[in-house]
Design an enzyme around this catalytic site. Sequence first.
Site, mmCIF file in Angstrom:
data_model
loop_
_atom_site.group_PDB
_atom_site.id
_atom_site.type_symbol
_atom_site.label_atom_id
_atom_site.label_comp_id
_atom_site.label_asym_id
_atom_site.label_seq_id
_atom_site.Cartn_x
_atom_site.Cartn_y
_atom_site.Cartn_z
ATOM 1 N N LYS A 129 0.868 -1.192 0.000
ATOM 2 C CA LYS A 129 0.000 0.000 0.000
ATOM 3 C C LYS A 129 0.893 1.226 0.000
ATOM 4 O O LYS A 129 2.057 1.149 0.430
ATOM 5 C CB LYS A 129 -0.889 0.008 1.246
ATOM 6 C CG LYS A 129 -2.105 0.898 1.145
ATOM 7 C CD LYS A 129 -3.268 0.252 0.402
ATOM 8 C CE LYS A 129 -4.368 1.219 0.114
ATOM 9 N NZ LYS A 129 -5.561 0.584 -0.429
ATOM 10 N N ASP A 169 -6.830 4.528 -4.688
ATOM 11 C CA ASP A 169 -7.544 4.404 -3.409
ATOM 12 C C ASP A 169 -8.151 5.788 -3.183
ATOM 13 O O ASP A 169 -8.342 6.547 -4.161
ATOM 14 C CB ASP A 169 -6.574 4.001 -2.276
ATOM 15 C CG ASP A 169 -7.302 3.613 -0.976
ATOM 16 O OD1 ASP A 169 -7.852 2.504 -0.901
ATOM 17 O OD2 ASP A 169 -7.338 4.423 -0.040
HETATM 18 P P1 NDP Z 1 -12.904 8.039 -2.922
HETATM 19 O O1 NDP Z 1 -11.832 9.032 -2.697
HETATM 20 O O2 NDP Z 1 -13.386 7.820 -4.314
HETATM 21 O O3 NDP Z 1 -14.170 8.377 -2.023
HETATM 22 C C1 NDP Z 1 -14.106 8.495 -0.625
HETATM 23 C C2 NDP Z 1 -15.464 8.982 -0.181
HETATM 24 O O4 NDP Z 1 -15.579 8.907 1.224
HETATM 25 C C3 NDP Z 1 -15.742 10.437 -0.538
HETATM 26 O O5 NDP Z 1 -17.093 10.540 -0.841
HETATM 27 C C4 NDP Z 1 -15.398 11.177 0.762
HETATM 28 O O6 NDP Z 1 -16.043 12.429 0.888
HETATM 29 C C5 NDP Z 1 -15.985 10.194 1.729
HETATM 30 N N1 NDP Z 1 -15.527 10.330 3.086
HETATM 31 C C6 NDP Z 1 -14.291 10.485 3.572
HETATM 32 N N2 NDP Z 1 -14.308 10.488 4.901
HETATM 33 C C7 NDP Z 1 -15.601 10.327 5.254
HETATM 34 C C8 NDP Z 1 -16.296 10.204 6.472
HETATM 35 N N3 NDP Z 1 -15.638 10.285 7.641
HETATM 36 N N4 NDP Z 1 -17.630 9.982 6.440
HETATM 37 C C9 NDP Z 1 -18.304 9.905 5.285
HETATM 38 N N5 NDP Z 1 -17.696 10.028 4.095
HETATM 39 C C10 NDP Z 1 -16.370 10.214 4.098
HETATM 40 O O7 NDP Z 1 -12.381 6.663 -2.284
HETATM 41 P P2 NDP Z 1 -12.813 5.175 -2.621
HETATM 42 O O8 NDP Z 1 -14.276 5.127 -2.871
HETATM 43 O O9 NDP Z 1 -11.889 4.631 -3.630
HETATM 44 O O10 NDP Z 1 -12.460 4.432 -1.250
HETATM 45 C C11 NDP Z 1 -13.378 4.375 -0.151
HETATM 46 C C12 NDP Z 1 -12.939 3.284 0.811
HETATM 47 O O11 NDP Z 1 -12.909 2.019 0.132
HETATM 48 C C13 NDP Z 1 -11.545 3.443 1.421
HETATM 49 O O12 NDP Z 1 -11.550 2.873 2.716
HETATM 50 C C14 NDP Z 1 -10.680 2.582 0.508
HETATM 51 O O13 NDP Z 1 -9.486 2.173 1.154
HETATM 52 C C15 NDP Z 1 -11.629 1.419 0.278
HETATM 53 N N6 NDP Z 1 -11.360 0.606 -0.903
HETATM 54 C C16 NDP Z 1 -11.289 1.170 -2.141
HETATM 55 C C17 NDP Z 1 -11.079 0.370 -3.245
HETATM 56 C C18 NDP Z 1 -11.117 0.921 -4.634
HETATM 57 O O14 NDP Z 1 -11.080 0.119 -5.568
HETATM 58 N N7 NDP Z 1 -11.245 2.226 -4.842
HETATM 59 C C19 NDP Z 1 -10.832 -1.079 -3.102
HETATM 60 C C20 NDP Z 1 -11.027 -1.579 -1.764
HETATM 61 C C21 NDP Z 1 -11.251 -0.752 -0.710
HETATM 62 P P3 NDP Z 1 -15.251 13.796 0.558
HETATM 63 O O15 NDP Z 1 -15.166 13.848 -0.935
HETATM 64 O O16 NDP Z 1 -16.123 14.853 1.162
HETATM 65 O O17 NDP Z 1 -13.897 13.700 1.206
#
Ligand code: NDP
Length: 449
Positions: A129, A169
Amino acid sequence: MLFADSYLQSVYDRTAARNPNEPEFLQAVGEVLRCLEPVIQRRPELQRHAILERMTEPDRFLQFRVAWQDDSGNIQVNRGYRVQFNSAIGPYKGGLRFHPSVNASIIKFLGFEQGFKNSLTGLPMGGGKGGSDFDPKGKSDSEIMRFCQAFMTELCRYIGPDTDVPAGDIGVGAREVGYLFGQYKRIQNQYCGVLTGKGLSFGGSLVRKEATGYGLLYFVEEMLSCMKQDSVKQKTILVSGSGNVAIYAVEKAQQLGGNVVAMSDSKGYIYDPAGIDIELVKSIREGSRQPLSRYVEHRTSAQYTEGCRGIWSLPCDIALPCATQNELSAQDAEQLIKNGVSAVAEGANMPCTPEAVSLFQQAGILYAPGKASNAGGVAVSGLEMSQNSLRYSWTAGEVDQKLHQIMAGIFHSTFDAAKEYGAENDLLTGANIAGFLKIADAMIAQGVY
Ligand code: NDP
């Protein structure tokens, strides 16, 4: 943290002493060690080979300076990281996170978890990572490009298609992966599958963008069908976050007949009892990344409330935390249980605190840990690596079918491992055991290193 087994206690204490001020990393290690108790008792040779001591110490932890120039000509300095945790079953593989909260603890927790997740997919990928405390929010496109180029100028020394293959991520999507790939190619003069999540015109895989969210729902469907003879159809669903994972979880949940009524971002949540208009969410969040609150400007059926945690106070049948680590606390879990939730599946990495997980398990609620239920993203990244090596592209239908099979397979290996080790229906224990055993056996076979 206290363990019944003295050997596990000693491994945990040693890890804690060596990694002070790293609460997320210790949380992830503690959870895995707790689940491995029946395995350690049944297989004493694991202790002789010091497998746990070796697995909790990364092969390599890289930290580097990333200096870049902003649009005003000022020099900015960020910190870059890559942890290469374990390569027993394949090249290091895991995403890059760009977020101001990124530090050594978060990168190590994610890299540690990633190894078990990659093992569960059945594909040959080790655990890694990386990321930076760089905040992409409010940066111009040119600033993002210059940052990515500076980051890769250092990272390119340590990665390669058969060594370490990063992906996206939080804060790293197709745009960032494109800039990172371009810089790697420029420096190394090699066109190869060194990153996954690439654009479709230069080696990306169809369905990679959708994979984590879709995979989560394939897992939930299999879990509901096998453990409750039920399905997602007509269930009321909450999905936190509105990034890559959340958007495609909502899309697949709706395709399966579920009614998703709420989503969130880091500032607040939207509640739309008529059902989330996912195309509207995409138009707000994908590309321009505007605040989710803009949704209610276009939908009279919806309300916006400040404070992202409030989403867990809404009644639902299924909760899918898809935002970030420790976003769902014991208090949130109590609220969900009171409101009748019957299944919780993690789209994000470690979104439920350990106390929340215990409450779900004690209440008999189905709980799917992220390392199993969100493995769809890395699974399709593995398929992207295969396509790059073959110099060939599979159709969307072919990739989606393989993703579906892999997610169903992960559910069954998790469920079966839990049963075999006396923890029937405990998918957290099952996922940790199934992921662990494959890596442990490979490490023993490869000798001491
Ligand atoms: P993104 O950056 O695309 O999206 C993250 C989202 O979470 C945004 O909408 C952000 O809002 C929101 N967010 C951040 N902090 C909070 C909070 N405390 N409460 C509510 N919303 C919050 O990331 P991903 O969708 O790629 O990743 C999301 C999760 O999934 C992470 O834990 C990542 O490690 C995990 N993951 C991702 C994978 C992937 O393929 N992308 C694979 C496996 C796991 P804002 O824009 O306002 O910051």
